[in-house]
Design a protein around this motif. Structure first.
Motif, PDB file in Angstrom:
ATOM      1  N   ARG A 143       0.927  -1.228   0.112  1.00 16.81           N
ATOM      2  CA  ARG A 143      -0.050  -0.017  -0.036  1.00 16.81           C
ATOM      3  C   ARG A 143       0.857   1.274  -0.046  1.00 16.81           C
ATOM      4  NH1 ARG A 143      -5.295  -0.569   1.369  1.00 16.81           N
ATOM      5  NH2 ARG A 143      -5.462   1.409   0.271  1.00 16.81           N
ATOM      6  N   GLN A 144       2.082   0.837  -0.413  1.00 16.50           N
ATOM      7  CA  GLN A 144       3.163   2.113  -0.406  1.00 16.50           C
ATOM      8  C   GLN A 144       3.352   2.778   0.727  1.00 16.50           C
ATOM      9  OE1 GLN A 144       3.906   2.445  -3.578  1.00 16.50           O
ATOM     10  NE2 GLN A 144       2.530   0.747  -4.059  1.00 16.50           N
ATOM     11  N   GLU A 145       3.449   2.157   1.782  1.00 18.84           N
ATOM     12  CA  GLU A 145       3.622   2.833   3.259  1.00 18.84           C
ATOM     13  C   GLU A 145       5.050   2.965   3.421  1.00 18.84           C
ATOM     14  OE1 GLU A 145       1.072   0.867   5.781  1.00 18.84           O
ATOM     15  OE2 GLU A 145      -0.756   1.935   5.272  1.00 18.84           O
ATOM     16  N   HIS A 146       5.911   1.942   2.784  1.00 16.30           N
ATOM     17  CA  HIS A 146       7.289   1.956   3.213  1.00 16.30           C
ATOM     18  C   HIS A 146       7.818   3.096   2.072  1.00 16.30           C
ATOM     19  CE1 HIS A 146       8.031  -2.592   4.356  1.00 16.30           C
ATOM     20  NE2 HIS A 146       7.359  -1.975   5.117  1.00 16.30           N
ATOM     21  N   LEU A 147       7.504   3.250   1.120  1.00 16.89           N
ATOM     22  CA  LEU A 147       7.863   4.646   0.200  1.00 16.89           C
ATOM     23  C   LEU A 147       7.401   6.022   1.051  1.00 16.89           C
ATOM     24  CD1 LEU A 147       9.030   6.188  -2.081  1.00 16.89           C
ATOM     25  CD2 LEU A 147       6.804   5.580  -3.135  1.00 16.89           C
ATOM     26  N   GLU A 148       6.345   5.777   1.848  1.00 18.99           N
ATOM     27  CA  GLU A 148       5.906   6.861   2.422  1.00 18.99           C
ATOM     28  C   GLU A 148       6.850   7.149   3.814  1.00 18.99           C
ATOM     29  OE1 GLU A 148       1.563   8.483   4.180  1.00 18.99           O
ATOM     30  OE2 GLU A 148       2.254   6.459   5.021  1.00 18.99           O
ATOM     31  N   ARG A 149       7.334   5.797   4.283  1.00 17.71           N
ATOM     32  CA  ARG A 149       8.249   6.074   5.700  1.00 17.71           C
ATOM     33  C   ARG A 149       9.549   6.822   5.152  1.00 17.71           C
ATOM     34  NH1 ARG A 149       3.994   5.084   7.116  1.00 17.71           N
ATOM     35  NH2 ARG A 149       3.299   3.494   8.532  1.00 17.71           N
ATOM     36  N   ILE A 150      10.109   6.173   4.224  1.00 19.32           N
ATOM     37  CA  ILE A 150      11.397   6.388   3.882  1.00 19.32           C
ATOM     38  C   ILE A 150      11.485   8.117   3.333  1.00 19.32           C
ATOM     39  CG2 ILE A 150      11.264   6.323   1.164  1.00 19.32           C
ATOM     40  CD1 ILE A 150      14.341   5.631   3.353  1.00 19.32           C
ATOM     41  N   ILE A 151      10.469   8.819   2.798  1.00 17.85           N
ATOM     42  CA  ILE A 151      10.291   9.987   2.634  1.00 17.85           C
ATOM     43  C   ILE A 151      10.040  10.681   3.821  1.00 17.85           C
ATOM     44  CG2 ILE A 151       8.868  12.001   1.218  1.00 17.85           C
ATOM     45  CD1 ILE A 151       8.220   9.846  -0.668  1.00 17.85           C
ATOM     46  N   GLN A 152       9.481  10.234   4.757  1.00 20.03           N
ATOM     47  CA  GLN A 152       9.136  10.899   5.952  1.00 20.03           C
ATOM     48  C   GLN A 152      10.778  10.898   6.787  1.00 20.03           C
ATOM     49  OE1 GLN A 152       6.370   8.488   7.876  1.00 20.03           O
ATOM     50  NE2 GLN A 152       4.675   9.437   7.137  1.00 20.03           N
ATOM     51  N   TRP A 153      11.578   9.775   6.611  1.00 21.65           N
ATOM     52  CA  TRP A 153      12.738   9.841   7.218  1.00 21.65           C
ATOM     53  C   TRP A 153      13.658  10.974   6.689  1.00 21.65           C
ATOM     54  CZ3 TRP A 153      14.940   4.300   7.629  1.00 21.65           C
ATOM     55  CH2 TRP A 153      14.119   3.418   8.218  1.00 21.65           C
ATOM     56  N   PHE A 163      18.378   5.136   2.027  1.00 21.66           N
ATOM     57  CA  PHE A 163      17.997   4.230   2.862  1.00 21.66           C
ATOM     58  C   PHE A 163      19.459   3.099   3.161  1.00 21.66           C
ATOM     59  CE2 PHE A 163      16.766  -0.283   3.426  1.00 21.66           C
ATOM     60  CZ  PHE A 163      15.958  -0.057   4.463  1.00 21.66           C
ATOM     61  N   ARG A 164      20.083   2.811   2.227  1.00 19.49           N
ATOM     62  CA  ARG A 164      21.212   2.009   2.628  1.00 19.49           C
ATOM     63  C   ARG A 164      22.135   2.760   3.373  1.00 19.49           C
ATOM     64  NH1 ARG A 164      24.207   0.024  -2.706  1.00 19.49           N
ATOM     65  NH2 ARG A 164      25.146  -1.111  -0.961  1.00 19.49           N
ATOM     66  N   GLU A 165      22.325   3.952   3.319  1.00 25.78           N
ATOM     67  CA  GLU A 165      23.180   4.762   4.252  1.00 25.78           C
ATOM     68  C   GLU A 165      22.701   4.631   5.755  1.00 25.78           C
ATOM     69  OE1 GLU A 165      24.368   9.278   5.429  1.00 25.78           O
ATOM     70  OE2 GLU A 165      23.959   8.738   3.344  1.00 25.78           O
ATOM     71  N   VAL A 166      21.337   4.875   6.076  1.00 23.60           N
ATOM     72  CA  VAL A 166      20.948   4.728   7.232  1.00 23.60           C
ATOM     73  C   VAL A 166      20.891   3.627   7.917  1.00 23.60           C
ATOM     74  CG1 VAL A 166      18.646   4.998   8.701  1.00 23.60           C
ATOM     75  CG2 VAL A 166      19.476   6.624   6.786  1.00 23.60           C
ATOM     76  N   SER A 167      20.507   2.473   7.048  1.00 21.05           N
ATOM     77  CA  SER A 167      20.266   0.885   7.364  1.00 21.05           C
ATOM     78  C   SER A 167      21.640   0.355   7.826  1.00 21.05           C
ATOM     79  CB  SER A 167      19.784   0.183   6.478  1.00 21.05           C
ATOM     80  OG  SER A 167      20.525   0.064   4.975  1.00 21.05           O
ATOM     81  N   LYS A 168      22.689   0.886   7.000  1.00 20.46           N
ATOM     82  CA  LYS A 168      24.436   0.345   7.226  1.00 20.46           C
ATOM     83  C   LYS A 168      24.615   1.203   8.498  1.00 20.46           C
ATOM     84  CE  LYS A 168      25.785  -0.591   2.757  1.00 20.46           C
ATOM     85  NZ  LYS A 168      26.957   0.088   1.695  1.00 20.46           N
ATOM     86  N   TRP A 169      24.218   2.205   8.893  1.00 21.32           N
ATOM     87  CA  TRP A 169      24.649   2.693  10.165  1.00 21.32           C
ATOM     88  C   TRP A 169      24.060   2.174  11.240  1.00 21.32           C
ATOM     89  CZ3 TRP A 169      21.233   5.780  13.597  1.00 21.32           C
ATOM     90  CH2 TRP A 169      21.746   6.109  14.503  1.00 21.32           C
ATOM     91  N   ASN A 225      11.845   6.005  14.484  1.00 22.40           N
ATOM     92  CA  ASN A 225      12.192   6.534  13.407  1.00 22.40           C
ATOM     93  C   ASN A 225      13.596   6.783  13.087  1.00 22.40           C
ATOM     94  OD1 ASN A 225      12.491   8.905  11.681  1.00 22.40           O
ATOM     95  ND2 ASN A 225      10.529  10.106  12.383  1.00 22.40           N
ATOM     96  N   TRP A 226      14.079   5.846  12.204  1.00 22.32           N
ATOM     97  CA  TRP A 226      15.533   5.752  12.168  1.00 22.32           C
ATOM     98  C   TRP A 226      16.096   7.161  11.231  1.00 22.32           C
ATOM     99  CZ3 TRP A 226      18.179   3.029  15.130  1.00 22.32           C
ATOM    100  CH2 TRP A 226      17.543   1.901  15.830  1.00 22.32           C
ATOM    101  N   GLY A 227      15.148   7.882  10.613  1.00 23.18           N
ATOM    102  CA  GLY A 227      15.762   8.860  10.095  1.00 23.18           C
ATOM    103  C   GLY A 227      16.166  10.005  10.924  1.00 23.18           C
ATOM    104  N   GLU A 228      15.209  10.220  11.784  1.00 23.21           N
ATOM    105  CA  GLU A 228      15.467  11.034  12.907  1.00 23.21           C
ATOM    106  C   GLU A 228      16.692  10.697  13.751  1.00 23.21           C
ATOM    107  OE1 GLU A 228      12.961  12.377  16.998  1.00 23.21           O
ATOM    108  OE2 GLU A 228      11.784  12.033  15.032  1.00 23.21           O
ATOM    109  N   LEU A 229      16.651   9.541  14.306  1.00 20.77           N
ATOM    110  CA  LEU A 229      17.825   9.082  14.890  1.00 20.77           C
ATOM    111  C   LEU A 229      19.305   9.231  14.210  1.00 20.77           C
ATOM    112  CD1 LEU A 229      16.209   5.924  16.217  1.00 20.77           C
ATOM    113  CD2 LEU A 229      16.778   8.154  17.685  1.00 20.77           C
ATOM    114  N   HIS A 230      19.080   9.067  13.011  1.00 21.19           N
ATOM    115  CA  HIS A 230      20.340   9.096  12.127  1.00 21.19           C
ATOM    116  C   HIS A 230      20.849  10.482  11.966  1.00 21.19           C
ATOM    117  CE1 HIS A 230      22.524   9.447   8.047  1.00 21.19           C
ATOM    118  NE2 HIS A 230      22.935   8.113   8.565  1.00 21.19           N
ATOM    119  N   ARG A 231      20.003  11.562  11.781  1.00 20.57           N
ATOM    120  CA  ARG A 231      20.101  12.865  11.829  1.00 20.57           C
ATOM    121  C   ARG A 231      21.039  13.365  12.992  1.00 20.57           C
ATOM    122  NH1 ARG A 231      15.851  13.273   8.699  1.00 20.57           N
ATOM    123  NH2 ARG A 231      14.398  13.131  10.242  1.00 20.57           N
ATOM    124  N   GLU A 232      20.363  12.738  14.057  1.00 19.81           N
ATOM    125  CA  GLU A 232      20.798  13.383  15.344  1.00 19.81           C
ATOM    126  C   GLU A 232      22.102  12.759  15.808  1.00 19.81           C
ATOM    127  OE1 GLU A 232      19.126  14.073  19.930  1.00 19.81           O
ATOM    128  OE2 GLU A 232      17.596  13.368  18.259  1.00 19.81           O
TER     129      GLU A 232
END
Length: 286
Positions: free
Chosen positions: A198-208, A238-244, A260-267
């Motif tokens: 239902r495209q929710e993974h695409l939505e998540r990565i854009i949110q990150w 995504f690969r950069e965040v997941s490798k981290w 929210n790994w995007g937020e944690l990665h930024r911080e």
């Protein structure tokens, strides 16, 4: 802006399934190759595990009962894209051509090839005429109509609607990375909740990436990328965040996708940590 026009056409199922083909790149065509059944803005097939939907549809057709209108959009080339009715058309093709499932007809469990033994029974399906509204007009008007006619019981998700509004090469590429089955899908499922189809993974990565869940922010991001040919840069992010994540933690699906790994990665990605300590501490907490 070109005003949209609608013309009704009746298409027998035998014509619709003629030339039906599902390609490896996930393109699906029918109607002697004239109809793109899965343009980039369309959702995935969501009824594969819904036997009631498939049974009721085929039985309705077999018994000559009306089913909902179907909408095609005529393209500049003169061919057609399926604007609304994808789930019904795919179900018909999967029954008639793919022999993908059986249903009970006249008290007997039947695959379509069993109906072919008695031509009159098969013709009850093949001669059934689908009521199709063929729409012509500007792309913007067609996409507005796509939104309007997709507000029923199986409403489109927010991201499915965004994909329709900004459809093109970038959306097709993004769906390849974040929607299709395969190794990348399993990788996403380790760190994201939501329904991939239902495209929710695409939505998540854009949110990150954007740091926001607001609809206007996600739409702005997609508008800026709409003309790009590929979403490879989003996949690389995504690969950069997941490798981290993997450098500091042991992948554990029960706990990983809650964050929210995007937020944690930024911080925190700019700081240095001891992986032996973080992994040991993670296991202790779990």
């Amino acid at each position: 802006m070109t005003e949209m026009k609608i013309k009704e056409k009746k298409i027998p199922i035998r014509d619709l399934v003629s030339g039906y083909k599902s390609h490896e790149d996930d393109r699906v065509v029918g109607w002697s190759g004239k109809l793109d059944i899965r343009p980039s803005y369309q959702r995935e097939f969501i009824h594969k595990n819904n036997p009631d939907f498939k049974k009721n549809l085929i039985q309705s057709i077999y018994h000559g009962r009306p089913i909902n209108l179907i909408y095609f959009a005529q393209t500049e080339s003169g061919d057609y894209e399926l604007l609304d009715g994808q789930q019904r058309i795919l179900t018909i093709c999967k029954y008639v051509v793919d022999q993908d499932f059986s249903i009970v007809l006249d008290g007997k469990t039947c695959y379509f090839n069993q109906l072919l033994v008695e031509e009159s029974r098969a013709n009850r399906i093949l001669n059934y005429k689908l009521h199709v509204n063929i729409c012509t007009g500007g792309r913007g008007e067609l996409m507005k109509w796509f939104q309007t006619i997709n507000t029923g019981a199986e409403a489109l998700s927010d991201q499915e609607l965004r994909n329709a509004l900004y459809n093109g090469s970038w959306v097709t590429s993004a769906k390849h990375y974040f929607t299709k089955k395969g190794g990348q899908a399993k990788r996403c499922e380790m760190y994201m909740d939501g329904n991939r189809e239902r495209q929710e993974h695409l939505e998540r990565i854009i949110q990150w990436k954007t740091g926001s869940k607001k609809d206007e922010v996600i739409r702005d991001f997609m508008a800026k990328h709409e003309k790009k040919q590929t979403a490879e840069d989003l996949w690389e992010y995504f690969r950069e965040v997941s490798k981290w994540i993997e450098s500091l933690f042991v992948p554990d699906q029960k706990s990983m996708w809650k964050h929210n790994w995007g937020e944690l990665h930024r911080e925190y990605a700019g700081s240095t940590y001891d992986p032996e300590y973080t992994k040991r501490r993670q296991e202790e907490l779990l």
